[in-house]
Design an enzyme around this catalytic site. Structure first.
Site, PDB file in Angstrom:
ATOM      1  N   ASN A   7     -55.835 130.421  69.736  1.00  0.00           N
ATOM      2  CA  ASN A   7     -56.588 129.735  68.449  1.00  0.00           C
ATOM      3  C   ASN A   7     -56.314 128.390  68.572  1.00  0.00           C
ATOM      4  O   ASN A   7     -55.323 127.812  67.871  1.00  0.00           O
ATOM      5  CB  ASN A   7     -56.469 130.418  67.286  1.00  0.00           C
ATOM      6  N   ARG A  91     -60.153 131.940  70.214  1.00  0.00           N
ATOM      7  CA  ARG A  91     -61.355 131.728  69.306  1.00  0.00           C
ATOM      8  C   ARG A  91     -62.200 130.447  69.707  1.00  0.00           C
ATOM      9  O   ARG A  91     -61.680 129.385  69.924  1.00  0.00           O
ATOM     10  CB  ARG A  91     -60.327 131.272  68.219  1.00  0.00           C
ATOM     11  N   HIS A 180     -66.082 131.545  59.431  1.00  0.00           N
ATOM     12  CA  HIS A 180     -65.245 132.848  59.015  1.00  0.00           C
ATOM     13  C   HIS A 180     -65.798 134.060  59.388  1.00  0.00           C
ATOM     14  O   HIS A 180     -65.331 135.134  58.870  1.00  0.00           O
ATOM     15  CB  HIS A 180     -64.820 132.887  57.549  1.00  0.00           C
ATOM     16  N   GLY A 210     -59.667 131.554  51.049  1.00  0.00           N
ATOM     17  CA  GLY A 210     -58.619 130.948  51.335  1.00  0.00           C
ATOM     18  C   GLY A 210     -58.616 129.573  50.964  1.00  0.00           C
ATOM     19  O   GLY A 210     -59.370 129.184  49.618  1.00  0.00           O
ATOM     20  N   ASN A 211     -58.152 128.509  51.885  1.00  0.00           N
ATOM     21  CA  ASN A 211     -58.460 127.356  51.532  1.00  0.00           C
ATOM     22  C   ASN A 211     -59.708 126.878  51.805  1.00  0.00           C
ATOM     23  O   ASN A 211     -60.577 126.209  50.975  1.00  0.00           O
ATOM     24  CB  ASN A 211     -57.653 126.299  52.563  1.00  0.00           C
ATOM     25  N   ARG A 241     -63.431 121.046  49.883  1.00  0.00           N
ATOM     26  CA  ARG A 241     -64.956 120.878  50.035  1.00  0.00           C
ATOM     27  C   ARG A 241     -65.864 121.171  48.860  1.00  0.00           C
ATOM     28  O   ARG A 241     -65.493 121.980  48.088  1.00  0.00           O
ATOM     29  CB  ARG A 241     -65.255 121.644  51.218  1.00  0.00           C
ATOM     30  N   ARG A 285     -51.849 128.307  44.040  1.00  0.00           N
ATOM     31  CA  ARG A 285     -50.547 128.362  43.073  1.00  0.00           C
ATOM     32  C   ARG A 285     -50.163 127.200  42.291  1.00  0.00           C
ATOM     33  O   ARG A 285     -50.026 127.324  40.968  1.00  0.00           O
ATOM     34  CB  ARG A 285     -49.433 128.531  44.329  1.00  0.00           C
ATOM     35  N   GLU A 387     -57.213 137.787  61.698  1.00  0.00           N
ATOM     36  CA  GLU A 387     -58.315 137.445  62.732  1.00  0.00           C
ATOM     37  C   GLU A 387     -57.629 137.699  63.951  1.00  0.00           C
ATOM     38  O   GLU A 387     -58.095 137.841  64.926  1.00  0.00           O
ATOM     39  CB  GLU A 387     -58.588 135.923  62.631  1.00  0.00           C
TER      40      GLU A 387
HETATM   41  P1  ADP Z   1     -56.619 129.032  55.164  1.00  0.00           P
HETATM   42  O1  ADP Z   1     -56.326 130.046  56.381  1.00  0.00           O
HETATM   43  O2  ADP Z   1     -58.071 128.813  54.866  1.00  0.00           O
HETATM   44  O3  ADP Z   1     -55.915 127.816  55.189  1.00  0.00           O
HETATM   45  P2  ADP Z   1     -55.298 131.060  53.668  1.00  0.00           P
HETATM   46  O4  ADP Z   1     -56.256 132.281  53.557  1.00  0.00           O
HETATM   47  O5  ADP Z   1     -53.963 130.997  54.099  1.00  0.00           O
HETATM   48  O6  ADP Z   1     -56.142 129.687  53.944  1.00  0.00           O
HETATM   49  O7  ADP Z   1     -55.198 130.963  52.020  1.00  0.00           O
HETATM   50  C1  ADP Z   1     -54.815 129.752  51.287  1.00  0.00           C
HETATM   51  C2  ADP Z   1     -54.765 129.433  49.919  1.00  0.00           C
HETATM   52  O8  ADP Z   1     -54.359 130.891  49.353  1.00  0.00           O
HETATM   53  C3  ADP Z   1     -53.933 128.462  49.140  1.00  0.00           C
HETATM   54  O9  ADP Z   1     -54.972 127.871  47.998  1.00  0.00           O
HETATM   55  C4  ADP Z   1     -52.927 129.415  48.477  1.00  0.00           C
HETATM   56  O10 ADP Z   1     -52.544 128.837  47.290  1.00  0.00           O
HETATM   57  C5  ADP Z   1     -53.699 130.542  48.256  1.00  0.00           C
HETATM   58  N1  ADP Z   1     -52.415 131.541  47.841  1.00  0.00           N
HETATM   59  C6  ADP Z   1     -51.699 132.065  48.568  1.00  0.00           C
HETATM   60  N2  ADP Z   1     -50.813 132.949  47.894  1.00  0.00           N
HETATM   61  C7  ADP Z   1     -51.189 132.734  46.770  1.00  0.00           C
HETATM   62  C8  ADP Z   1     -50.939 133.613  45.407  1.00  0.00           C
HETATM   63  N3  ADP Z   1     -50.010 134.238  45.153  1.00  0.00           N
HETATM   64  N4  ADP Z   1     -51.571 133.170  44.134  1.00  0.00           N
HETATM   65  C9  ADP Z   1     -52.647 132.450  44.392  1.00  0.00           C
HETATM   66  N5  ADP Z   1     -53.060 131.731  45.379  1.00  0.00           N
HETATM   67  C10 ADP Z   1     -52.351 131.988  46.432  1.00  0.00           C
END
Ligand code: ADP
Length: 407
Positions: A7, A91, A180, A210-211, A241, A285, A387
């Site tokens: 990826n 990917r 996604h 996620g983010n 975003r 968090r 993924e």
């Molecule tokens: P990406 O792949 O889009 O970067 P992820 O799927 O890894 O994102 O998710 C990231 C998000 O998940 C972050 O905003 C993080 O704070 C949130 N996250 C991870 N663990 C927790 C938790 N225990 N409680 C709340 N949010 C969480």
């Protein structure tokens, strides 16, 4: 058989080595700061033991050679030699309208991926650099492209055409593509298996939070509608975003503040969403902790995010008519009972009823869990996304013994 997944992002290369069809991950890792100075690799062996090594990777080709070195390491790699590998899964973010499923890469596929760089200028060129480098190192095994857009290619025109001049679709390929897709496709199949049904027998609403955040309406196992659009900017509120907004807003502010389109694009992508509302937080968090400490803007951002996701659930319930399960996945979806509870708040009347205790237990991203109350007509599932494994499954289904063995 052994499958390597790659990826390649603009400045990182994520990789994993799988044994299929056992789905066992033999090792994995990431090379960071590729094409920048100070590159390094973080490699994890089959027991999750981490090793870090610094080496400058001015190109993706150097980074991938480094990855291969680690994968063939006798102690921590998982294979002795690249000759043991039966296939690569790459990917690719954008497959345009052309690729509706994963394909074995040939010259024509490479040309098309290059062409779709127009639609994904930050992603496709890096994906392509990785493909070219890996094909040079392992020219005799099949390389498979897995497109983020492929699972979403089944959307009907009334879901993907915008109410804009139709010529823009013809001339500039402007339509909803969605992103996604690999994650939504993977959790849909897992959800169907969890429910004891064939993938084609389920209607789902899958929330990847996620983010980046996106939601898919899945009808008879195939994508029917999706929240992200021509770019990943549309839809839910995300870390940075904006998601859905009145399109007149950026035009107005550009005039007021004399901003260029590049400046506005950057604000909408990098300084909006939860960061825009709170002024400081992206990570959920941090937002939950700030809420605890009485930060009103953090509370507001949480309420906006969850409210907007609830509206999408309502819209997709209407779009699908019948929904078997709502599926939560990705960092927030897998780990945050607070978010899931708030998103599902007040949906009892629509058949979505959480079980508080089960919801609280579903954390850690390891287990697939049902978190609805026993009498909830619509199931609510937490399905950890994977993924990399989905890429490996696609390769296995194309060049191995076939998907029928998996689902
Ligand atoms: P990406 O792949 O889009 O970067 P992820 O799927 O890894 O994102 O998710 C990231 C998000 O998940 C972050 O905003 C993080 O704070 C949130 N996250 C991870 N663990 C927790 C938790 N225990 N409680 C709340 N949010 C969480």
């Amino acid at each position: 058989m052994k499958i390597i997944t790659l990826n390649c992002g603009s400045s990182s290369v994520k990789y994993a080595l799988f044994d299929m069809p056992s789905r066992k991950r033999l090792s994995y890792g990431i090379v960071q700061r590729v094409t920048l100075t100070g590159s390094f690799i973080e490699h994890y062996d089959a027991h999750n033991q981490k090793s870090t090594h610094r080496r400058e990777c001015p190109t993706h080709a150097v980074a991938i050679a480094l990855v291969m070195e680690f994968l063939t390491n006798p102690q921590a790699g998982g294979i002795k030699d690249l000759a043991e590998v039966n296939g690569f899964g790459h990917r690719v973010v954008h497959g345009g309208e052309k690729f509706t499923s994963a394909v074995v890469i040939n010259d024509e596929v490479i040309r098309s991926v290059a062409e779709f760089s127009m639609l994904a200028p930050l992603h496709n060129p890096a994906n392509l650099a990785g493909i070219r480098a890996a094909m040079q190192l392992a020219p005799d095994v099949p390389h498979v492209a897995i497109f983020d857009t492929a699972f979403l290619a089944t959307m009907p025109p009334h879901a993907y055409i915008y109410a804009l001049p139709y010529e823009w679709y013809e001339k500039y390929h402007i339509r909803r593509y969605g992103f996604h897709g690999t994650s939504h496709g993977y959790v849909s199949k897992r959800a169907a298996a969890f429910l004891g049904r064939k993938p084609a027998a389920v209607n789902l609403i899958t929330l990847h939070i996620g983010n980046g955040v996106s939601i898919t309406a899945v009808k008879d196992g195939a994508a029917y509608d999706h929240s992200m659009g021509f770019t990943p900017l549309e839809g839910a509120v995300m870390g940075t975003r904006c998601g859905d907004i009145d399109p007149a807003i950026p035009l107005y502010v550009m005039q007021q503040e004399n901003l260029s389109s590049a400046e506005m694009e950057s604000i909408l992508n990098r300084n909006s969403g939860l960061l825009g509302i709170t002024g400081k937080y992206v990570d959920r968090r941090d937002i939950l902790a700030a809420m605890q400490a009485g930060d009103k803007r953090a509370v507001l951002s949480f309420e906006i995010e969850c409210y907007r996701l609830r509206k999408y659930i309502g819209a997709y319930l209407a779009a699908l008519g019948r929904v078997d399960a709502v599926v939560f996945t990705a960092g927030v979806g897998e780990n945050s009972p607070r978010h899931r509870a708030k998103i599902c708040e007040g949906l009892d009347g629509l058949g979505i009823k959480l079980a508080e205790d089960r919801n609280r237990q579903a954390v850690g991203g390891q287990e697939e869990m049902e978190i609805n109350a026993p009498d909830s007509p619509v199931k609510v599932l937490v399905i950890p996304t994977n993924e990399e494994l989905a890429f490996a499954e696609e390769v296995f289904s194309l060049v191995g013994k076939g998907r029928d063995n998996l689902y």
